[in-house]
Every structure is written in C-alpha cells, then in structure tokens.
Design an enzyme around this catalytic site. Structure first.
Site, PDB file in Angstrom:
ATOM      1  N   ASN A   9      13.568  15.180   8.121  1.00 40.63           N
ATOM      2  CA  ASN A   9      13.118  13.988   7.404  1.00 40.63           C
ATOM      3  C   ASN A   9      14.355  13.139   7.158  1.00 40.63           C
ATOM      4  O   ASN A   9      15.162  13.465   6.297  1.00 40.63           O
ATOM      5  CB  ASN A   9      12.443  14.390   6.084  1.00 40.63           C
ATOM      6  CG  ASN A   9      12.057  13.172   5.255  1.00 40.63           C
ATOM      7  OD1 ASN A   9      12.176  12.028   5.716  1.00 40.63           O
ATOM      8  ND2 ASN A   9      11.597  13.410   4.029  1.00 40.63           N
ATOM      9  N   LYS A  11      14.545  10.264   5.948  1.00 42.33           N
ATOM     10  CA  LYS A  11      14.412   9.390   4.774  1.00 42.33           C
ATOM     11  C   LYS A  11      14.925   7.985   5.127  1.00 42.33           C
ATOM     12  O   LYS A  11      14.784   7.567   6.280  1.00 42.33           O
ATOM     13  CB  LYS A  11      15.138  10.005   3.579  1.00 42.33           C
ATOM     14  CG  LYS A  11      14.696  11.461   3.343  1.00 42.33           C
ATOM     15  CD  LYS A  11      15.133  12.041   2.045  1.00 42.33           C
ATOM     16  CE  LYS A  11      14.601  13.471   1.931  1.00 42.33           C
ATOM     17  NZ  LYS A  11      14.918  14.109   0.666  1.00 42.33           N
ATOM     18  N   HIS A  94       5.266  12.917   0.385  1.00 40.85           N
ATOM     19  CA  HIS A  94       6.577  13.436  -0.010  1.00 40.85           C
ATOM     20  C   HIS A  94       6.796  13.139  -1.496  1.00 40.85           C
ATOM     21  O   HIS A  94       6.355  12.110  -1.998  1.00 40.85           O
ATOM     22  CB  HIS A  94       7.676  12.785   0.842  1.00 40.85           C
ATOM     23  CG  HIS A  94       9.002  13.446   0.666  1.00 40.85           C
ATOM     24  ND1 HIS A  94       9.811  13.182  -0.416  1.00 40.85           N
ATOM     25  CD2 HIS A  94       9.634  14.389   1.405  1.00 40.85           C
ATOM     26  CE1 HIS A  94      10.905  13.945  -0.314  1.00 40.85           C
ATOM     27  NE2 HIS A  94      10.824  14.683   0.774  1.00 40.85           N
ATOM     28  N   GLU A  96       9.226  12.039  -3.040  1.00 43.42           N
ATOM     29  CA  GLU A  96       9.876  10.746  -3.309  1.00 43.42           C
ATOM     30  C   GLU A  96       8.857   9.615  -3.259  1.00 43.42           C
ATOM     31  O   GLU A  96       8.953   8.644  -4.013  1.00 43.42           O
ATOM     32  CB  GLU A  96      11.016  10.524  -2.294  1.00 43.42           C
ATOM     33  CG  GLU A  96      12.201  11.427  -2.604  1.00 43.42           C
ATOM     34  CD  GLU A  96      13.013  11.846  -1.388  1.00 43.42           C
ATOM     35  OE1 GLU A  96      12.864  11.244  -0.317  1.00 43.42           O
ATOM     36  OE2 GLU A  96      13.798  12.813  -1.531  1.00 43.42           O
ATOM     37  N   GLU A 166       7.906  21.877  -0.966  1.00 45.36           N
ATOM     38  CA  GLU A 166       9.230  21.370  -1.313  1.00 45.36           C
ATOM     39  C   GLU A 166       9.391  21.297  -2.829  1.00 45.36           C
ATOM     40  O   GLU A 166       8.958  20.317  -3.453  1.00 45.36           O
ATOM     41  CB  GLU A 166       9.428  19.962  -0.741  1.00 45.36           C
ATOM     42  CG  GLU A 166       9.361  19.885   0.762  1.00 45.36           C
ATOM     43  CD  GLU A 166      10.131  18.683   1.285  1.00 45.36           C
ATOM     44  OE1 GLU A 166      11.021  18.885   2.099  1.00 45.36           O
ATOM     45  OE2 GLU A 166       9.850  17.544   0.854  1.00 45.36           O
ATOM     46  N   GLY A 172      17.712  17.716  -2.095  1.00 45.64           N
ATOM     47  CA  GLY A 172      18.944  16.933  -2.162  1.00 45.64           C
ATOM     48  C   GLY A 172      19.913  17.402  -3.224  1.00 45.64           C
ATOM     49  O   GLY A 172      20.869  16.695  -3.561  1.00 45.64           O
ATOM     50  N   SER A 212      17.033  21.512   0.445  1.00 44.50           N
ATOM     51  CA  SER A 212      18.396  22.020   0.677  1.00 44.50           C
ATOM     52  C   SER A 212      18.474  23.095   1.759  1.00 44.50           C
ATOM     53  O   SER A 212      19.307  24.003   1.678  1.00 44.50           O
ATOM     54  CB  SER A 212      19.017  22.506  -0.638  1.00 44.50           C
ATOM     55  OG  SER A 212      19.129  21.434  -1.563  1.00 44.50           O
TER      56      SER A 212
HETATM   57  P1  13P Z   1      17.153  17.998   1.525  1.00 46.36           P
HETATM   58  O1  13P Z   1      17.095  18.932   2.716  1.00 46.36           O
HETATM   59  O2  13P Z   1      18.188  16.931   1.670  1.00 46.36           O
HETATM   60  O3  13P Z   1      17.218  18.754   0.249  1.00 46.36           O
HETATM   61  O4  13P Z   1      15.746  17.210   1.515  1.00 46.36           O
HETATM   62  C1  13P Z   1      14.592  17.923   1.615  1.00 46.36           C
HETATM   63  C2  13P Z   1      13.463  16.989   1.816  1.00 46.36           C
HETATM   64  O5  13P Z   1      13.085  16.256   0.931  1.00 46.36           O
HETATM   65  C3  13P Z   1      12.826  16.971   3.130  1.00 46.36           C
HETATM   66  O6  13P Z   1      11.650  16.251   3.102  1.00 46.36           O
END
Ligand code: 13P
Length: 248
Positions: A9, A11, A94, A96, A166, A172, A212
């Site tokens: 992803n 982002k 997601h 976010e 997740e 992150g 992560s």
């Molecule tokens: P990270 O791997 O940067 O923690 O992000 C995970 C994520 O949100 C994947 O959709």
C-alpha cells in the site's frame, strides 16, 4: 492450501515518474511463483503502473473507489474506471480513510459490493485502536467490521475477497503486533467467516496482516496458520519489499 497474497500500500507516496522508477527497480526483486503480489499505487499512477508492470508477476491495485456507478461525485473514482485500465484489486476501508475521510462500515460494505459487481477483488481492512485493544473489545469490533463489510456478499463471492487485519496502533509505528496477537485476530476472522457462511468459505478466504510488516518479521507472521500474507506500507516502497515477498 491458500495462496499467499502480499500487497504493498503505497499510500500518498511517489509521483507517476517515481512510480515508473520504483516498479522497474522492484520488478526483479518481487518475482515469485509462490504468492500473488499487488502494488496499490496512487490513482493518478494506476495507468502507468499497469504499463510498467506488464509481463511481470505484479498486479496493480487501487487504494480506494466510490460505491456509485458514476455521477456527480467530484474527485472520486468509479469501479468501471478501474476495470477499464485492468485494475484487479482495490483496498477498501483502510483505517486512514475511516479516520480522515469519513468512511464507515456502511460505506465499506457498499464499496465491497460494487467492487465485486465489477470483478475487482476488494482488500477489506479492519482493525482496532490501542484504546479498543486495552478495553478488551478487539475481537467484538473486528467481527462487527467484517460482518457489516460482507452484508449481501454471497459465499461464492466471499471466497475471493481478501481481508486485511491491520491494528491501527501498529500502522506506521514500527510497533508490529506479536505473531500471537496477529494470529489470534486472523483466526477469529476466519471463525467469523465460517459462522456467516460455512467452513469451505472460511478455508478459501485470504486474510492478511498489516502494520509495520518488514523484511525481518514477515517470515514469522506469514508462517501462522491463519495469516495468508500481508498488507505492507512503508516497507513496500523500498528494496526490502523483495525480501517481504520472498520471505521464506
Ligand atoms: P506500515 O507497513 O507502514 O505500518 O503500514 C501498514 C498499512 O497501513 C498498510 O495498509
């Protein structure tokens, strides 16, 4: 035996020209016959990403889409726009998007139904906050998210969807869930699918862990009985992603 699916992803990272460069760099590193590999790139780069990935094992996915067929939804992208350029996957719900763009379990459900109608595989995200984990409601919450996301989805359709667990506190932050925590929730999701549908559907559906994931922890996470791969943020933007994909 379920086939692993490892998705990056991206982002809101990489311009279209940077996308071309990164896909070309990663192409040889993520080559594998053992797993499905998906790069979910920003919408503006989907077309070029499809072109650059042609002939490789990389599938291209979107990070969001709208649940309506078309119309007055300024700034949005429809399922037909994605299929027109050959996009096969879309991340839905997601955390976010839930946090910053008002997505709810209900809009997630509508988007899942629309994606399926257009033969796009939804990667449905679910996950709890740290507070919810501490309150002991993680499994209840995940079950609710999964159940609502799949309302109106038939067993045959559900077999092809992907669910990404997740935990929000692990995204992150570099604070990966322990393998036990990740496996516990992924196993609960599978049990929930068996309750909604049947054992065959639960056995078929692929469940990813995200939060992560990196070259160091992928092997242990992906070796768990109910974890069928990962949804990877930060580590999907560098050469490390090759190690995540070829985790064995
Ligand atoms: P990270 O791997 O940067 O923690 O992000 C995970 C994520 O949100 C994947 O959709």
């Amino acid at each position: 035996m379920r086939r692993k699916i490892i998705a990056g992803n991206w982002k809101m990272n990489k311009t279209p020209s940077e996308t071309v460069k990164l896909i070309n760099e990663l192409k040889p590193l993520v080559a594998t016959e053992d797993a499905d590999v998906v790069f979910c790139v920003p919408a503006v780069s989907l077309t070029i990403a499809k072109e650059v990935a042609k002939g490789s094992n990389i599938e291209i996915g979107a990070q969001n889409m709208h649940f309506e067929e078309s119309g007055a939804y300024t700034g949005e992208i429809s399922a037909s726009m994605l299929t027109d350029i050959g996009v096969k996957y879309v991340i839905i719900g997601h955390s976010e998007r839930r946090e910053y763009f008002g997505e709810t379990d209900e809009t997630v459900n509508k988007k899942v139904l629309k994606a399926i109608e257009h033969n796009i595989t939804p990667i449905i995200c679910c996950g709890e906050t740290l507070q919810q984990r501490e309150q002991g409601v993680t499994i209840d919450l995940i079950r609710q998210q999964v159940k609502i996301a799949l309302l109106g989805v038939t067993a045959d359709q559900a077999k092809n969807v992907v669910i990404a667990y997740e935990p929000i506190w692990a995204i992150g932050t570099g604070k990966v869930a322990t393998t036990e925590q990740a496996e516990e929730v992924c196993s609960a999701i599978r049990k929930c699918i068996a309750e909604i549908y049947d054992d065959a559907t639960a056995e078929a559906i692929r469940i990813q862990y995200g939060g992560s994931v990196n070259a160091e922890n992928a092997a242990e996470l992906f070796a768990q009985a109910n974890i069928d791969g990962g949804l990877v943020g930060g580590a999907s933007l560098k050469a490390d992603f090759g190690k995540v994909v070829n985790y064995k």
